[in-house]
Motif scaffolding. Structure first.
Motif, mmCIF file in Angstrom:
data_model
loop_
_atom_site.group_PDB
_atom_site.id
_atom_site.type_symbol
_atom_site.label_atom_id
_atom_site.label_comp_id
_atom_site.label_asym_id
_atom_site.label_seq_id
_atom_site.Cartn_x
_atom_site.Cartn_y
_atom_site.Cartn_z
ATOM 1 N N PRO A 125 31.907 69.036 22.076
ATOM 2 C CA PRO A 125 31.683 70.489 21.986
ATOM 3 C C PRO A 125 31.785 71.141 23.353
ATOM 4 N N GLY A 126 32.444 72.293 23.389
ATOM 5 C CA GLY A 126 32.675 72.990 24.640
ATOM 6 C C GLY A 126 33.969 72.598 25.335
ATOM 7 N N GLY A 127 34.604 71.568 24.844
ATOM 8 C CA GLY A 127 35.834 71.091 25.444
ATOM 9 C C GLY A 127 37.064 71.864 24.980
ATOM 10 N N SER A 128 38.226 71.395 25.443
ATOM 11 C CA SER A 128 39.498 72.064 25.146
ATOM 12 C C SER A 128 40.534 71.059 24.660
ATOM 13 N N LEU A 129 41.441 71.558 23.857
ATOM 14 C CA LEU A 129 42.618 70.815 23.437
ATOM 15 C C LEU A 129 43.791 71.783 23.351
ATOM 16 N N ARG A 130 44.979 71.257 23.554
ATOM 17 C CA ARG A 130 46.185 72.052 23.377
ATOM 18 C C ARG A 130 47.079 71.378 22.338
ATOM 19 N N LEU A 131 47.264 72.043 21.221
ATOM 20 C CA LEU A 131 48.148 71.538 20.187
ATOM 21 C C LEU A 131 49.561 72.050 20.429
ATOM 22 N N SER A 132 50.529 71.203 20.094
ATOM 23 C CA SER A 132 51.936 71.590 20.175
ATOM 24 C C SER A 132 52.593 71.347 18.822
ATOM 25 N N CYS A 133 53.597 72.142 18.531
ATOM 26 C CA CYS A 133 54.377 71.963 17.307
ATOM 27 C C CYS A 133 55.844 72.118 17.683
ATOM 28 N N ALA A 134 56.569 71.017 17.619
ATOM 29 C CA ALA A 134 57.989 71.018 17.966
ATOM 30 C C ALA A 134 58.814 71.198 16.702
ATOM 31 N N ALA A 135 59.701 72.187 16.727
ATOM 32 C CA ALA A 135 60.495 72.519 15.552
ATOM 33 C C ALA A 135 61.951 72.095 15.740
ATOM 34 N N SER A 136 62.590 71.723 14.638
ATOM 35 C CA SER A 136 64.005 71.393 14.670
ATOM 36 C C SER A 136 64.606 71.626 13.291
ATOM 37 N N GLY A 137 65.899 71.866 13.266
ATOM 38 C CA GLY A 137 66.597 71.996 12.001
ATOM 39 C C GLY A 137 66.714 73.406 11.458
ATOM 40 N N PHE A 138 66.177 74.377 12.200
ATOM 41 C CA PHE A 138 66.292 75.770 11.772
ATOM 42 C C PHE A 138 66.248 76.647 13.019
ATOM 43 N N THR A 139 66.551 77.924 12.827
ATOM 44 C CA THR A 139 66.600 78.856 13.953
ATOM 45 C C THR A 139 65.185 79.321 14.284
ATOM 46 N N PHE A 140 64.539 78.581 15.160
ATOM 47 C CA PHE A 140 63.132 78.764 15.470
ATOM 48 C C PHE A 140 62.818 80.210 15.859
ATOM 49 N N SER A 141 63.678 80.805 16.655
ATOM 50 C CA SER A 141 63.393 82.136 17.199
ATOM 51 C C SER A 141 63.371 83.239 16.140
ATOM 52 N N SER A 142 63.818 82.945 14.926
ATOM 53 C CA SER A 142 63.821 83.961 13.875
ATOM 54 C C SER A 142 62.676 83.780 12.882
ATOM 55 N N TYR A 143 61.761 82.875 13.215
ATOM 56 C CA TYR A 143 60.630 82.585 12.334
ATOM 57 C C TYR A 143 59.316 82.978 12.989
ATOM 58 N N ASP A 144 58.470 83.620 12.182
ATOM 59 C CA ASP A 144 57.079 83.772 12.585
ATOM 60 C C ASP A 144 56.416 82.405 12.492
ATOM 61 N N MET A 145 55.497 82.134 13.395
ATOM 62 C CA MET A 145 54.823 80.841 13.423
ATOM 63 C C MET A 145 53.323 81.013 13.256
ATOM 64 N N ARG A 146 52.730 80.067 12.535
ATOM 65 C CA ARG A 146 51.298 80.129 12.264
ATOM 66 C C ARG A 146 50.670 78.752 12.438
ATOM 67 N N TRP A 147 49.422 78.754 12.798
ATOM 68 C CA TRP A 147 48.584 77.559 12.752
ATOM 69 C C TRP A 147 47.535 77.776 11.667
ATOM 70 N N TYR A 148 47.417 76.792 10.797
ATOM 71 C CA TYR A 148 46.384 76.756 9.772
ATOM 72 C C TYR A 148 45.501 75.542 10.041
ATOM 73 N N ARG A 149 44.349 75.524 9.418
ATOM 74 C CA ARG A 149 43.507 74.333 9.471
ATOM 75 C C ARG A 149 42.813 74.135 8.139
ATOM 76 N N GLN A 150 42.489 72.886 7.886
ATOM 77 C CA GLN A 150 41.762 72.546 6.671
ATOM 78 C C GLN A 150 40.678 71.544 7.017
ATOM 79 N N ALA A 151 39.452 71.960 6.825
ATOM 80 C CA ALA A 151 38.310 71.099 7.063
ATOM 81 C C ALA A 151 37.993 70.341 5.778
ATOM 82 N N PRO A 152 37.313 69.208 5.893
ATOM 83 C CA PRO A 152 36.969 68.425 4.705
ATOM 84 C C PRO A 152 36.207 69.259 3.678
#
Length: 117
Positions: A13-40
């Motif tokens: 708790p109190g710490g930091s993380l940096r998530l990355s998402c690498a995309a391929s196979g489509f025109t990335f710059s024309s897509y809105d991007m989102r992060w979702y999460r699902q807890a148990p």
């Protein structure tokens, strides 16, 4: 089409993380991007979103001021910087790409984040 998340793990708790998402196979710059999460035991929720050009961002109230979404269209990558992490941030985090005018919608496989002492 691929969305590959990375950067998850165990953090105190109190710490930091940096998530990355690498995309391929489509025109990335024309897509809105989102992060979702699902807890148990909970439904998937939207955490943060960034427009295709990167000029507009939105956050869930629960993460405002602590998380920052960004993207690098030259690297076809979207990021989620997570600071001041809390145990309630524990979840599997998913990357999503969505093109509003076409309806195309892609998901990554998720990366697990655990916030625990």
């Amino acid at each position: 089409v691929q969305l590959v998340e990375s950067g998850g793990g165990l953090v105190q708790p109190g710490g930091s993380l940096r998530l990355s998402c690498a995309a391929s196979g489509f025109t990335f710059s024309s897509y809105d991007m989102r992060w979702y999460r699902q807890a148990p035991g909970k439904e998937r929720e939207l955490v943060a979103a960034i427009a295709s050009a990167g000029g507009s961002t939105n956050y869930a109230d629960s993460v405002k001021g602590r998380f920052t979404i960004s993207r690098d269209n030259a690297k076809n990558t979207v990021y989620l910087q997570m600071d001041s992490l809390k145990p309630e941030d524990t979840a599997v985090y998913y990357c999503n790409a969505r093109q509003a005018y076409s309806g195309y919608d892609y998901w990554g496989q998720g990366t697990r984040v655990t916030v625990s002492a």
